[in-house]
Write an enzyme that holds these catalytic residues in place. Structure first.
Site, PDB file in Angstrom:
ATOM      1  N   LYS A 110       8.863  87.375 -23.625  1.00 32.91           N
ATOM      2  CA  LYS A 110       7.502  87.832 -23.907  1.00 32.91           C
ATOM      3  C   LYS A 110       7.123  89.027 -23.042  1.00 32.91           C
ATOM      4  CE  LYS A 110       5.774  83.781 -26.213  1.00 32.91           C
ATOM      5  NZ  LYS A 110       4.784  82.679 -26.319  1.00 32.91           N
ATOM      6  N   ARG A 147      11.496  76.778 -24.811  1.00 34.70           N
ATOM      7  CA  ARG A 147      11.793  77.374 -26.124  1.00 34.70           C
ATOM      8  C   ARG A 147      12.282  78.794 -25.875  1.00 34.70           C
ATOM      9  NH1 ARG A 147       8.953  80.481 -29.915  1.00 34.70           N
ATOM     10  NH2 ARG A 147       9.383  79.949 -32.112  1.00 34.70           N
TER      11      ARG A 147
END
Length: 268
Positions: free
Chosen positions: A204, A242
């Protein structure tokens, strides 16, 4: 949990697995690398993303879910739509990963209650297209804990069994870079809600900002930072991480487990 986006526009791997064959090959490879769950998503939730027709989402995910499930892999469906969740479960998905925590589709809670499968409820305030307008918090950790707690209450009131609910703090969703670090640094406060916690930091932008300064590094160059975040999240009590690159994060999580449990034998 291995991330398998069958989308043309996801921020990191959009367009790489548009064919069912390529997606299945990737899912099998992630399982071979040690992923316990393959998370299949057919709609991008990157910042600014717009919704796609439900038929498009179904066409993307169902062949992949079906094939991976037939190969004996545990598959989750990453969707905010109850109708997509239902079709994917019928195709073999074993759990539902909903980034909206049931807020995007009022039918989701009732569906999860009826089917009885594990359900990941992420902290969510608004759709991807407008979520950047919803980043005001008095205390981001306390607010996220409170808002997720409210989602748990709503889900339970709808008939979902508490022991089927997992929580996700929603890194990057209506969060600034500083908010993401605060949530990771105080992850134990979310763990204290008593539900398994999933952390999705993989590749991210807040990791890219950290590594690159004025010129953030691209998503594919963030796997080492992702592995570090995975290890620290595991040490803080996360149930699952994840990730895009399974092998590096699995190694990191194993180190964190050995470190926190003092399970490494003494070879002196």
């Amino acid at each position: 949990m291995g991330i398998l986006n069958v989308t043309p526009d996801s921020f990191s791997d959009g367009g790489r697995y548009l064919s069912a064959a390529a997606a299945v090959e990737c899912g099998v490879a992630m399982a071979d690398d040690g992923a316990d769950v393959i998370d299949v998503g057919g709609e991008s939730t990157r910042p600014g993303a717009r919704r796609i027709p439900v038929d498009t989402e179904l066409a993307r995910v169902l062949p992949v879910v079906r094939d991976l499930s037939r190969r004996g892999l545990t598959v989750s469906i990453d969707t905010t739509r109850a109708v997509v969740a239902d079709a994917a479960v019928r195709a073999g998905a074993a759990l539902v990963n909903d980034v909206s925590g049931g807020l995007a589709d009022p039918a989701m809670a009732e569906y999860i209650a009826a089917v009885g499968l594990p359900y990941i409820a992420m902290h969510w305030r608004a759709p991807s297209r407008t979520m950047a307008q919803h980043t005001f918090y008095r205390d981001v950790v306390a607010d996220v804990v409170r808002e997720l707690g409210a989602r748990v209450e709503a889900l339970v009131d709808a008939g979902v069994k508490p022991n089927r609910i997992l929580l996700d703090p929603g890194l990057g969703f209506a969060k600034t870079t500083a908010h993401n670090w605060q949530l990771l640094g105080r992850l134990e406060e979310l763990v204290a809600l008593g539900h398994p916690v999933l952390v999705g930091a993989s590749r991210k932008s807040f990791l890219g900002d950290l590594l690159g300064g004025r010129t953030p590094v691209p998503p594919a160059a963030r796997d080492a930072a992702t592995a570090a975040a995975s290890a620290l999240a595991a040490a803080a009590g996360a149930f699952c991480v994840r990730v895009h690159d399974v092998a590096s994060s699995l190694d990191a999580v194993r180190v964190a487990d050995a470190w926190t449990s003092a399970s490494v034998p003494n070879h002196r």
